[in-house]
Design a protein around this motif. Structure first.
Motif, PDB file in Angstrom:
ATOM      1  N   THR A 345       0.835  -1.198   0.000  1.00  0.00           N
ATOM      2  CA  THR A 345       0.000   0.000   0.000  1.00  0.00           C
ATOM      3  C   THR A 345       0.874   1.255   0.000  1.00  0.00           C
ATOM      4  OG1 THR A 345      -1.681  -1.181   1.263  1.00  0.00           O
ATOM      5  CG2 THR A 345      -1.844   1.229   1.209  1.00  0.00           C
ATOM      6  N   PRO A 346       0.621   2.196  -0.928  1.00  0.00           N
ATOM      7  CA  PRO A 346       1.436   3.410  -0.949  1.00  0.00           C
ATOM      8  C   PRO A 346       1.136   4.318   0.244  1.00  0.00           C
ATOM      9  CG  PRO A 346      -0.348   3.582  -2.522  1.00  0.00           C
ATOM     10  CD  PRO A 346      -0.386   2.173  -1.997  1.00  0.00           C
ATOM     11  N   ASP A 347       2.091   5.187   0.574  1.00  0.00           N
ATOM     12  CA  ASP A 347       1.932   6.173   1.647  1.00  0.00           C
ATOM     13  C   ASP A 347       1.683   5.504   3.001  1.00  0.00           C
ATOM     14  OD1 ASP A 347       1.892   8.614  -0.181  1.00  0.00           O
ATOM     15  OD2 ASP A 347       0.169   7.503  -0.940  1.00  0.00           O
ATOM     16  N   ASP A 348       2.188   4.291   3.180  1.00  0.00           N
ATOM     17  CA  ASP A 348       1.934   3.524   4.406  1.00  0.00           C
ATOM     18  C   ASP A 348       3.231   2.847   4.849  1.00  0.00           C
ATOM     19  OD1 ASP A 348       1.151   1.737   6.384  1.00  0.00           O
ATOM     20  OD2 ASP A 348      -0.720   1.181   5.367  1.00  0.00           O
ATOM     21  N   PRO A 349       4.024   3.501   5.724  1.00  0.00           N
ATOM     22  CA  PRO A 349       5.302   2.914   6.151  1.00  0.00           C
ATOM     23  C   PRO A 349       5.152   1.536   6.774  1.00  0.00           C
ATOM     24  CG  PRO A 349       5.223   5.239   6.737  1.00  0.00           C
ATOM     25  CD  PRO A 349       3.846   4.867   6.246  1.00  0.00           C
ATOM     26  N   ALA A 350       4.067   1.303   7.526  1.00  0.00           N
ATOM     27  CA  ALA A 350       3.888  -0.003   8.149  1.00  0.00           C
ATOM     28  C   ALA A 350       3.720  -1.090   7.085  1.00  0.00           C
ATOM     29  CB  ALA A 350       2.680   0.024   9.080  1.00  0.00           C
ATOM     30  N   ALA A 351       2.913  -0.804   6.058  1.00  0.00           N
ATOM     31  CA  ALA A 351       2.723  -1.783   4.978  1.00  0.00           C
ATOM     32  C   ALA A 351       4.036  -2.025   4.250  1.00  0.00           C
ATOM     33  CB  ALA A 351       1.655  -1.292   4.011  1.00  0.00           C
ATOM     34  N   CYS A 352       4.813  -0.967   4.050  1.00  0.00           N
ATOM     35  CA  CYS A 352       6.118  -1.104   3.414  1.00  0.00           C
ATOM     36  C   CYS A 352       7.020  -1.998   4.247  1.00  0.00           C
ATOM     37  CB  CYS A 352       6.729   0.290   3.232  1.00  0.00           C
ATOM     38  SG  CYS A 352       8.412   0.292   2.564  1.00  0.00           S
ATOM     39  N   ALA A 353       7.084  -1.736   5.560  1.00  0.00           N
ATOM     40  CA  ALA A 353       7.941  -2.529   6.444  1.00  0.00           C
ATOM     41  C   ALA A 353       7.530  -3.997   6.437  1.00  0.00           C
ATOM     42  CB  ALA A 353       7.874  -1.965   7.860  1.00  0.00           C
ATOM     43  N   ASP A 354       6.231  -4.259   6.501  1.00  0.00           N
ATOM     44  CA  ASP A 354       5.758  -5.644   6.531  1.00  0.00           C
ATOM     45  C   ASP A 354       6.083  -6.372   5.234  1.00  0.00           C
ATOM     46  OD1 ASP A 354       4.791  -5.201   9.070  1.00  0.00           O
ATOM     47  OD2 ASP A 354       2.703  -4.918   8.443  1.00  0.00           O
ATOM     48  N   ALA A 355       5.921  -5.677   4.104  1.00  0.00           N
ATOM     49  CA  ALA A 355       6.236  -6.312   2.816  1.00  0.00           C
ATOM     50  C   ALA A 355       7.713  -6.645   2.720  1.00  0.00           C
ATOM     51  CB  ALA A 355       5.828  -5.388   1.668  1.00  0.00           C
ATOM     52  N   LEU A 356       8.559  -5.739   3.170  1.00  0.00           N
ATOM     53  CA  LEU A 356       9.996  -5.985   3.132  1.00  0.00           C
ATOM     54  C   LEU A 356      10.385  -7.117   4.079  1.00  0.00           C
ATOM     55  CD1 LEU A 356      11.219  -2.281   3.045  1.00  0.00           C
ATOM     56  CD2 LEU A 356      11.270  -3.911   1.152  1.00  0.00           C
ATOM     57  N   ALA A 357       9.814  -7.118   5.277  1.00  0.00           N
ATOM     58  CA  ALA A 357      10.118  -8.181   6.236  1.00  0.00           C
ATOM     59  C   ALA A 357       9.660  -9.534   5.710  1.00  0.00           C
ATOM     60  CB  ALA A 357       9.461  -7.868   7.576  1.00  0.00           C
ATOM     61  N   ASP A 358       8.476  -9.562   5.089  1.00  0.00           N
ATOM     62  CA  ASP A 358       7.978 -10.825   4.525  1.00  0.00           C
ATOM     63  C   ASP A 358       8.900 -11.332   3.420  1.00  0.00           C
ATOM     64  OD1 ASP A 358       5.823 -10.696   6.234  1.00  0.00           O
ATOM     65  OD2 ASP A 358       4.392  -9.992   4.717  1.00  0.00           O
ATOM     66  N   LEU A 359       9.427 -10.428   2.621  1.00  0.00           N
ATOM     67  CA  LEU A 359      10.362 -10.848   1.578  1.00  0.00           C
ATOM     68  C   LEU A 359      11.625 -11.449   2.176  1.00  0.00           C
ATOM     69  CD1 LEU A 359      10.222  -8.040  -1.159  1.00  0.00           C
ATOM     70  CD2 LEU A 359       9.821 -10.485  -1.512  1.00  0.00           C
ATOM     71  N   ILE A 360      12.150 -10.811   3.190  1.00  0.00           N
ATOM     72  CA  ILE A 360      13.357 -11.341   3.832  1.00  0.00           C
ATOM     73  C   ILE A 360      13.082 -12.712   4.427  1.00  0.00           C
ATOM     74  CG2 ILE A 360      15.019 -10.966   5.696  1.00  0.00           C
ATOM     75  CD1 ILE A 360      14.655  -7.938   5.214  1.00  0.00           C
ATOM     76  N   ASP A 361      11.866 -12.905   4.953  1.00  0.00           N
ATOM     77  CA  ASP A 361      11.498 -14.200   5.534  1.00  0.00           C
ATOM     78  C   ASP A 361      11.376 -15.302   4.484  1.00  0.00           C
ATOM     79  OD1 ASP A 361      11.371 -13.358   8.179  1.00  0.00           O
ATOM     80  OD2 ASP A 361       9.244 -12.819   8.060  1.00  0.00           O
ATOM     81  N   SER A 362      11.160 -14.917   3.234  1.00  0.00           N
ATOM     82  CA  SER A 362      10.876 -15.916   2.191  1.00  0.00           C
ATOM     83  C   SER A 362      12.014 -16.029   1.179  1.00  0.00           C
ATOM     84  CB  SER A 362       9.571 -15.554   1.475  1.00  0.00           C
ATOM     85  OG  SER A 362       9.681 -14.280   0.848  1.00  0.00           O
ATOM     86  N   GLN A 363      13.234 -15.951   1.650  1.00  0.00           N
ATOM     87  CA  GLN A 363      14.378 -15.962   0.738  1.00  0.00           C
ATOM     88  C   GLN A 363      14.482 -17.250  -0.071  1.00  0.00           C
ATOM     89  OE1 GLN A 363      18.155 -14.432   2.201  1.00  0.00           O
ATOM     90  NE2 GLN A 363      17.109 -13.421   3.912  1.00  0.00           N
ATOM     91  N   SER A 364      13.901 -18.323   0.420  1.00  0.00           N
ATOM     92  CA  SER A 364      13.961 -19.574  -0.345  1.00  0.00           C
ATOM     93  C   SER A 364      13.248 -19.453  -1.681  1.00  0.00           C
ATOM     94  CB  SER A 364      13.343 -20.716   0.470  1.00  0.00           C
ATOM     95  OG  SER A 364      11.963 -20.456   0.727  1.00  0.00           O
ATOM     96  N   GLY A 365      12.295 -18.520  -1.765  1.00  0.00           N
ATOM     97  CA  GLY A 365      11.568 -18.335  -3.016  1.00  0.00           C
ATOM     98  C   GLY A 365      12.192 -17.320  -3.947  1.00  0.00           C
ATOM     99  N   TRP A 366      13.268 -16.702  -3.537  1.00  0.00           N
ATOM    100  CA  TRP A 366      13.875 -15.652  -4.364  1.00  0.00           C
ATOM    101  C   TRP A 366      14.357 -16.134  -5.728  1.00  0.00           C
ATOM    102  CZ3 TRP A 366      17.229 -11.977  -0.805  1.00  0.00           C
ATOM    103  CH2 TRP A 366      16.360 -11.298   0.078  1.00  0.00           C
ATOM    104  N   PRO A 367      15.026 -17.291  -5.820  1.00  0.00           N
ATOM    105  CA  PRO A 367      15.502 -17.712  -7.153  1.00  0.00           C
ATOM    106  C   PRO A 367      14.382 -17.812  -8.185  1.00  0.00           C
ATOM    107  CG  PRO A 367      16.596 -18.992  -5.454  1.00  0.00           C
ATOM    108  CD  PRO A 367      15.504 -18.207  -4.758  1.00  0.00           C
ATOM    109  N   CYS A 368      13.231 -18.348  -7.789  1.00  0.00           N
ATOM    110  CA  CYS A 368      12.118 -18.463  -8.737  1.00  0.00           C
ATOM    111  C   CYS A 368      11.567 -17.089  -9.093  1.00  0.00           C
ATOM    112  CB  CYS A 368      11.019 -19.342  -8.154  1.00  0.00           C
ATOM    113  SG  CYS A 368      11.451 -21.106  -8.081  1.00  0.00           S
ATOM    114  N   GLN A 369      11.465 -16.208  -8.093  1.00  0.00           N
ATOM    115  CA  GLN A 369      10.950 -14.874  -8.363  1.00  0.00           C
ATOM    116  C   GLN A 369      11.888 -14.109  -9.293  1.00  0.00           C
ATOM    117  OE1 GLN A 369      10.098 -11.043  -5.626  1.00  0.00           O
ATOM    118  NE2 GLN A 369       8.718 -12.760  -5.248  1.00  0.00           N
ATOM    119  N   ARG A 370      13.190 -14.240  -9.048  1.00  0.00           N
ATOM    120  CA  ARG A 370      14.165 -13.592  -9.942  1.00  0.00           C
ATOM    121  C   ARG A 370      14.005 -14.096 -11.373  1.00  0.00           C
ATOM    122  NH1 ARG A 370      18.231 -14.774  -5.618  1.00  0.00           N
ATOM    123  NH2 ARG A 370      18.665 -12.811  -4.500  1.00  0.00           N
ATOM    124  N   ALA A 371      13.865 -15.400 -11.523  1.00  0.00           N
ATOM    125  CA  ALA A 371      13.762 -15.979 -12.867  1.00  0.00           C
ATOM    126  C   ALA A 371      12.496 -15.506 -13.563  1.00  0.00           C
ATOM    127  CB  ALA A 371      13.787 -17.507 -12.775  1.00  0.00           C
TER     128      ALA A 371
END
Length: 410
Positions: A345-371
């Motif tokens: 969600t734009p203009d929402d630091p909490a939503a930004c933080a949660d999205a970033l934290a969730d990405l860091i938590d899901s690093q196992s899925g990064w190779p597929c997302q990159r591809a």
């Protein structure tokens, strides 16, 4: 060989998103067999010769200056650029004039094209009245805003064909009453040949900046304008480090919001996790990219960001980077949430933080997302393929100008 003269606000050797898109277009067109040149107006302020080669591309310069009160000055700019186009046109004899926003370039090209009997393509990269609001140099609804919009409408109406860089801009023109059938889309793109595997982490640079090798790094590389939402990214850091205490934020670049962002970061409880580098030489940028795990683009919701697609996320995706961006129209055209990147969600630091934290938590899925992200860019945003969108229109306009039926050039 078809000759195309690109009419530009400014060009290489200056570096900007505008000049990099121009370089990509002209380079891809030359590789496809077209003969291309550029010509810049009076706002190209770099010193140089009347005809200058940069990165293997030839650019003609408009000589002189334009003075006078607002409105008169711009009219004189258009006249000088139009005269310069006609001078090059009579000597080189291009088949098509391809003008790029702002509308001053488009109007100069329309004038010259009518005088020379050459068809004109006008390409809109952004509505410059909205860009002025976004970068703090204009005000929505002001006299200048309305005049700029009116001039844009005039050029769109008089050009032989129109391109925009995305659906948002095209849809806005259609809503103004223009025929969508004569408005093509040439989306932002990248030269996939420039992007291979991401470079290995530059440990020396990381140590120099005080970023531990095992730290998850969120990064932004670009210009610090208000609409980029970097204040929201800084505000997100305390919540992010609650979940990932080792996380760092790397901000590379500068701009009008630079001082305010540094002051905000200094007063943040997460101040020791935020690193500013200032502007860095273009040749060094890849070193900084090598330190970043997630590229963040927290653009604020505005007319500009809803209508216009940015280039930076595409470049990041082409490099095989993980991308997180605010859920505004310009990002939604580029990123499929959960597949090729993450939207919040734009203009929402909490939503930004949660999205970033969730990405860091899901690093196992990064190779597929990159591809997936890289494959999306290769399929739909590679200049080597997308440049052919122009050629279809060029051939149609040239055949009309010469009175040859379309079947003769099919």
């Amino acid at each position: 060989m078809t000759r195309v003269l690109h009419v530009l606000d400014h060009s290489l050797p200056l570096h900007s998103g505008y000049t990099f898109r121009t370089r990509a277009i002209m380079t891809a067109q030359a590789a496809s067999g077209l003969d291309v040149r550029g010509i810049t107006g009076l706002r190209h302020l770099a010193d140089g010769p009347a005809a200058e080669v940069a990165d293997g591309l030839l650019f003609h310069r408009t000589a002189g200056t334009a003075s006078g009160p607002a409105g008169v000055r711009e009219w004189r700019e258009v006249a000088r650029l139009s005269d310069a186009i006609m001078e090059v046109g009579r000597d080189w004899r291009p088949d098509v004039l391809h003008a790029h926003s702002p509308a001053l370039c488009g109007l100069a090209a329309v004038r010259a094209g009518r005088a020379l009997g050459i068809p004109v393509v006008y390409e809109i990269r952004a509505f410059w009245e909205d860009a002025a609001v976004g970068n703090g140099t204009g005000r929505a609804g002001s006299v200048k805003y309305r005049l700029t919009r009116a001039l844009e409408n005039r050029v769109v109406g008089e050009a032989d064909s129109v391109f925009t860089i995305c659906n948002g801009l095209r849809d806005d023109l259609v809503a103004r009453g223009f025929d969508g059938g004569r408005i093509g889309i040439s989306p932002n793109g990248v030269d996939m040949g420039l992007f291979g595997d991401p470079p290995p982490r530059d440990d020396g640079l990381g140590a120099e900046l005080g970023i531990p090798a095992d730290a998850p790094v969120i990064g932004f590389i670009g210009s610090f304008y208000d609409y980029e939402g970097l204040d929201d990214l800084i505000s997100a850091m305390p919540r992010l480090i609650d979940r990932h205490p080792g996380a760092r934020l790397l901000l590379v670049g500068g701009g009008p919001m630079g001082d305010a962002l540094r002051a905000q970061a200094a007063s943040s409880p997460a101040s020791d996790t935020i690193v500013f580098t200032g502007r860095v030489p273009h040749a060094e940028v890849e070193r900084y990219y090598s330190l970043i795990d997630v590229l963040a683009y927290p653009r604020k919701a505005s007319r500009l960001t809803e209508l216009v697609t940015p280039l930076k996320p595409l470049e990041a995706m082409a490099q095989g980077r993980i991308v997180a961006a605010s859920d505004v129209g310009g990002h939604r055209e580029l990123i499929a949430n959960g597949l090729t990147g993450s939207l919040f969600t734009p203009d929402d630091p909490a939503a930004c933080a949660d999205a970033l934290a969730d990405l860091i938590d899901s690093q196992s899925g990064w190779p597929c997302q990159r591809a997936r992200a890289r494959a999306e860019v290769a399929a739909n945003h590679d200049w080597a393929l997308n440049v052919h969108r122009y050629q279809v229109v060029y051939h149609h306009l040239i055949s009309q100008a010469s009175g040859i039926g379309l079947s003769a050039v099919a």
